[in-house]
Design a protein around this motif. Structure first.
Motif, PDB file in Angstrom:
ATOM      1  N   GLY B 145     -22.975 -45.452  -1.627  1.00  0.00           N
ATOM      2  CA  GLY B 145     -22.203 -44.502  -2.428  1.00  0.00           C
ATOM      3  C   GLY B 145     -21.184 -43.711  -1.629  1.00  0.00           C
ATOM      4  N   ASP B 146     -20.454 -42.800  -2.320  1.00  0.00           N
ATOM      5  CA  ASP B 146     -19.243 -42.174  -1.775  1.00  0.00           C
ATOM      6  C   ASP B 146     -18.247 -43.274  -1.419  1.00  0.00           C
ATOM      7  N   THR B 147     -18.122 -44.201  -2.344  1.00  0.00           N
ATOM      8  CA  THR B 147     -17.289 -45.377  -2.153  1.00  0.00           C
ATOM      9  C   THR B 147     -15.965 -45.227  -2.903  1.00  0.00           C
ATOM     10  N   TRP B 148     -15.973 -44.538  -4.030  1.00  0.00           N
ATOM     11  CA  TRP B 148     -14.819 -44.528  -4.932  1.00  0.00           C
ATOM     12  C   TRP B 148     -13.839 -43.388  -4.676  1.00  0.00           C
ATOM     13  N   GLN B 149     -14.128 -42.501  -3.681  1.00  0.00           N
ATOM     14  CA  GLN B 149     -13.299 -41.303  -3.486  1.00  0.00           C
ATOM     15  C   GLN B 149     -12.950 -41.111  -2.025  1.00  0.00           C
ATOM     16  N   SER B 157      -5.979 -44.430  -8.929  1.00  0.00           N
ATOM     17  CA  SER B 157      -6.546 -45.454  -9.815  1.00  0.00           C
ATOM     18  C   SER B 157      -7.843 -44.976 -10.468  1.00  0.00           C
ATOM     19  N   GLY B 158      -8.217 -43.722 -10.230  1.00  0.00           N
ATOM     20  CA  GLY B 158      -9.460 -43.196 -10.792  1.00  0.00           C
ATOM     21  C   GLY B 158     -10.669 -43.994 -10.329  1.00  0.00           C
ATOM     22  N   ARG B 186     -15.730 -41.515 -17.123  1.00  0.00           N
ATOM     23  CA  ARG B 186     -15.078 -42.441 -16.198  1.00  0.00           C
ATOM     24  C   ARG B 186     -16.124 -43.214 -15.376  1.00  0.00           C
ATOM     25  N   VAL B 187     -17.155 -42.516 -14.931  1.00  0.00           N
ATOM     26  CA  VAL B 187     -18.204 -43.166 -14.137  1.00  0.00           C
ATOM     27  C   VAL B 187     -18.869 -44.272 -14.955  1.00  0.00           C
ATOM     28  N   LYS B 188     -19.159 -43.967 -16.233  1.00  0.00           N
ATOM     29  CA  LYS B 188     -19.783 -44.962 -17.105  1.00  0.00           C
ATOM     30  C   LYS B 188     -18.850 -46.177 -17.301  1.00  0.00           C
ATOM     31  N   THR B 189     -17.562 -45.902 -17.497  1.00  0.00           N
ATOM     32  CA  THR B 189     -16.583 -46.980 -17.673  1.00  0.00           C
ATOM     33  C   THR B 189     -16.533 -47.872 -16.431  1.00  0.00           C
ATOM     34  N   LEU B 190     -16.441 -47.232 -15.256  1.00  0.00           N
ATOM     35  CA  LEU B 190     -16.344 -48.009 -14.018  1.00  0.00           C
ATOM     36  C   LEU B 190     -17.644 -48.748 -13.725  1.00  0.00           C
ATOM     37  N   ALA B 191     -18.782 -48.103 -13.975  1.00  0.00           N
ATOM     38  CA  ALA B 191     -20.078 -48.754 -13.713  1.00  0.00           C
ATOM     39  C   ALA B 191     -20.189 -50.037 -14.537  1.00  0.00           C
ATOM     40  N   PRO B 197     -25.535 -53.673 -10.273  1.00  0.00           N
ATOM     41  CA  PRO B 197     -25.988 -52.417 -10.893  1.00  0.00           C
ATOM     42  C   PRO B 197     -25.658 -51.157 -10.087  1.00  0.00           C
ATOM     43  N   PHE B 198     -25.416 -50.086 -10.819  1.00  0.00           N
ATOM     44  CA  PHE B 198     -25.293 -48.728 -10.276  1.00  0.00           C
ATOM     45  C   PHE B 198     -26.661 -48.092 -10.488  1.00  0.00           C
TER      46      PHE B 198
END
Lengths: 153, 568, 110
Positions: B145-149, B157-158, B186-191, B197-198
């Motif tokens: 984690g701490d991968t998307w920011q 790109s959110g 947004r987290v749900k959309t990206l997951a 799996p997240f």
């Protein structure tokens, strides 16, 4: 004059750190309950002095939201007709008033455990007394830290 | 393998952890090769590959490890609270070696020029593909984690650029923390866009407490059934804006982990892995309290530890941050317990690793629309700009200078984040460098009147998040950085008694508890905070300055600290 | 405000005879503490749900007395030993003297 410069002249904004509790249900500054008043209330609710023991209180180490802190109280008891928990009283020692809730249980409860969500204006102790069917009183306590937050990462 | 005892394997693990790259600096470049980095005598049925906290860094960078990382309570004198020469001594590593440079902050500017940049997802992909080919169905790749920011492209790109990259890398599962700062929807959309799996066993909704994500998964690798439990950062709603995830509740939830471990053992899995974003000290405590976890893949606190830390029967892995390292743990499993292991913390020296062409093409496509903007030079730095350290980093000192000037404040506060790339002396500070330090979704720079007494409360509060002797009270960031203010801190004291001698630098006078000071800061967790975005403010400040030089910070005087956590 | 009050109950389905099951309940209510000031600086008067009574087939099984320190949208969970199929009846009372009722059937596993 730059944009950033002119912005800072016009906008004097409240920040989190300064104003977090301004509109909340309990502001830390209005707290008037004390460890003594909380204990006094428990004594009144349970009509007597309690011994320490038989009570486990689960709560987060640090509250993630002081407006709703999950607290689980478990009392050691077989919950039979002869030997059961009759009541559980919960107070907190750092809110405007110490009272939180009182629960009545019966042998039909099967297990002496209740979960509730509590407002906590600041770091404080949850104090619990259980009244047993034989008239004995048992107490337990747990501290929950309420922080300003915002600097992790 | 059957001949190797647990002890044999453990000592082999120790031997391989040291990379054997003990060459003088001048020869360093020649000696580091891709083959050398990948060299590993495979053991057992399964290989776990683990990285965490890459903070959306797609391309190679410099990242200086801390020279101040003080241990308190039961963590005193233990990794990761060994820095510089203390770390090297504890692990038998020599100074002036590539691994010493990768693991410590000493003489950073000179060594970084010699060894080059580190990381890059195309380099990571090369290693992952090679190990996947070598291990043929025996490999599990886990992202802590701490991968998307943490970068401009992820912010714009959110988080979607990283979802694409992680899908391409072939990750098997992830958990999260900064991911949640894109907001629940947004987290749900990206997951849902992930091909894996997240996992987060500790996230519940605030209604009836129902799980928000899958808590765990069971996968088959190398003939073993492997249970992986996800643990998101427990203090996300405290350390980051709760209003972005109002219906989710987190917490350490030891009881839930215990229940998941029991459920997996009930299903007769051969191996239980906790993919955790708790932070290292929290996981060390958890390992001692929750039975039945074979491996904890730790994250959040950005620690690079050259060997697994053993707590009872549990192995703890800490593979650093920013894509600097890939951790490889081979496991020999017998009777549903680890019977032996071998480990290597592989540093991704970018010049030594051939970029994977597929990943390089994807990164190129993601960055193409932004390259011109990102490479724009704003100023040059004459001194090293870095962030990590318990009390200050020179890049934060620069941000504090900018906050003081641009918002006309007496005191500046900058959050104790642990992410952000390092810029070497003599190099340009680009737009990309600015975003690498500030790319967050709540960037407003506020300006507010704050009483001296309240400032003390803030410092005490943050200090207790860092130096509470009970790890379960530690939130994992560093101390809030201050500008315009000096103070003394005794880390050994309890909350409320650590901070003293607060002095306003502008006047040299002690901070008056009853006086209101003009304070500027960023990354407020409160909804509706107003002010210019910090990256715009910093861009303007740098453009005006052209050249910056940050002197060594002497504004924080530290006492009561274990000396092994200090290398200054 | 009282019009928004919505009780919800969560009960496991088809328990076995004699099984001890967890009952969860949540009622939508702001729980005005009487301490909060509105934007104009006026104290908002206290208005909370102050009591809950739960019976199973008419027999009392659980009761709660609540103070303003209980969070908005009060949530509680407790346990019940079920010896027979029947009806779990909830009644909440608020400061305005109003009562809010809700029921949930429990059928034992065959």
């Amino acid at each position: 004059m730059s944009q950033a410069r002119s912005l800072n002249r016009r906008t004097v904004m409240l920040t989190s750190i300064a104003a977090a509790t301004a509109l909340s249900q309990f502001a830390a500054a209005t707290a008037s309950a004390t460890p003594d008043s909380a204990k006094e209330l428990l004594k009144t609710l349970a009509r007597g002095d309690a011994k320490e023991g038989k009570i486990a209180i689960r709560a987060p180490e640090i509250a993630e939201n002081g407006n709703t802190v999950p607290v689980t109280v478990t009392v050691e008891s077989p919950m039979t007709d002869k030997d059961h928990v009759k009541a559980i009283h919960v107070v907190a020692d750092g809110n405007p008033n110490p009272g939180v809730a009182s629960f009545q249980l019966t042998p039909l409860s099967g297990k002496a455990e209740v979960q509730l969500r509590v407002r906590m204006a600041s770091t404080q102790k949850i104090l619990v007394v259980a009244e047993m069917s034989d008239g004995s009183l048992w107490s337990g306590a747990r501290e929950v830290k309420v922080t300003i937050g915002g600097c992790g990462g | 393998m059957a001949m190797l005892t647990r002890r044999d394997l453990a000592s082999l693990g120790a031997a391989t952890a040291v990379l054997g790259l003990a060459s003088p600096r001048a020869f360093a470049q020649q000696r580091i090769t891709q083959a050398e980095l990948l060299k590993f005598d495979a053991v057992g049925q399964v290989t776990l590959l683990h990285f965490t906290d890459i903070h959306a860094q797609l391309v190679p960078l410099h990242f200086r490890e801390p020279s101040v990382n003080i241990g308190v309570g039961e963590s005193t004198g233990l990794p990761p609270h060994l820095v510089g020469k203390h770390l090297l001594a504890a692990y038998g590593l020599k100074a002036d070696t590539p691994e010493a440079h990768a693991l410590t902050g000493g003489d950073f500017a000179a060594l970084a020029k010699s060894y080059g940049k580190i990381g890059g997802l195309d380099r990571m992909a090369t290693l992952v593909k090679a190990i996947r080919a070598e291990r043929q169905g025996k490999m599990l790749l886990l992202d802590g984690g701490d991968t998307w920011q943490g970068s401009y492209t992820s912010l714009k790109s959110g988080g979607e650029d990283m979802v694409e990259a992680m899908n391409a890398l072939g990750v098997d599962a992830m958990t999260g923390h900064w991911e949640f700062t894109y907001g629940a929807d947004r987290v749900k959309t990206l997951a849902a866009k992930l091909k894996f799996p997240f996992l987060a066993s500790n996230i519940k909704d605030t209604g009836f407490g129902d799980p928000v994500f899958e808590p765990d998964m069971v996968v088959e690798r190398g003939g073993l059934s492997i249970g992986v439990i996800g643990q998101a950062f427990p203090y996300t709603p405290v350390a980051n804006p709760r209003w972005m995830i109002p219906d989710w509740s987190f917490g350490i939830e030891e009881e839930r982990i215990r229940a998941r471990v029991a459920a997996l053992r009930e299903k007769k899995v051969d191996l239980v892995v906790l993919l955790s974003h708790n932070g290292f000290d929290v996981d060390r405590k958890l390992a001692a309290r929750v039975e039945g976890i074979d491996v904890i893949l730790t994250g959040h606190t950005h620690d690079a530890i050259p060997r697994p830390v053993q707590v009872g029967e549990t192995l703890l892995i800490a593979p650093g941050s920013h894509g600097k390292f890939l951790a490889r743990l081979d496991l020999e499993v017998k009777d549903r317990r680890v019977a032996g292991w071998r480990f290597k913390l592989i540093p991704l020296f970018a010049d030594a690793i051939a970029p994977d062409p597929d990943m390089a093409a994807l990164i190129g496509r993601i960055r193409a629309p932004h390259v011109a903007f990102l490479s724009k030079e704003l100023a040059r730095t004459e001194s090293l700009l870095y962030r990590r350290g318990n009390f200050n980093g020179t890049f934060d000192d620069l941000i504090c200078e900018a906050l003081l000037q641009e918002r006309d404040a007496e005191i500046a506060l900058s959050p104790g984040f642990r992410w952000g790339a390092t810029v070497l002396p003599g190099q340009p500070i680009t737009v990309e460098d600015v975003y690498n330090q500030t790319a967050i979704t709540y960037p407003a720079v506020y300006r507010v009147g704050m009483k001296g007494s309240h400032l003390k409360t803030v410092l005490e509060d943050v200090a207790d998040n860092l130096f509470n002797p009970d790890p379960y009270y530690q939130q994992g960031g560093d101390m809030v950085r201050v500008g315009g203010l000096s103070y003394a801190i005794d880390v050994s004291r309890p909350m409320g008694q650590r901070i003293s001698d607060m002095t306003l630098l502008r006047t040299g006078k002690p901070v008056d508890p009853d006086r209101e000071y003009a304070v500027a800061g960023w990354a407020s967790v409160n909804e509706g905070t107003q002010g210019p975005p910090v990256y715009d403010l910093l861009t303007k400040y740098l453009t005006d300055r052209k050249s910056v030089r940050i002197e060594e910070n002497r504004q924080v005087r530290v006492s009561g600290a274990d000396p092994r956590g200090l290398d200054i | 405000m009282a019009d928004d009050i919505k009780p919800r109950i969560r009960v496991p389905q088809n328990p076995k005879k004699g099984e001890v099951i967890e009952i969860k309940t949540l009622i939508t209510h702001p729980m005005e503490s009487g301490q909060r000031k509105d934007a104009a600086g006026q104290t908002v008067p206290r208005s909370i749900v102050n009591a809950l009574n739960v019976t199973y087939n008419g027999k009392p099984v659980f009761a709660a007395k609540l103070e303003p320190a209980i969070s908005a949208n009060p949530y509680m969970s407790f346990f019940l030993r079920v010896e027979e199929s029947g009806t779990l009846a909830f009644e909440w009372k608020d400061d305005e003297g109003k009562s809010h009722k809700s029921e949930q059937k429990i059928t034992l596993a065959a």
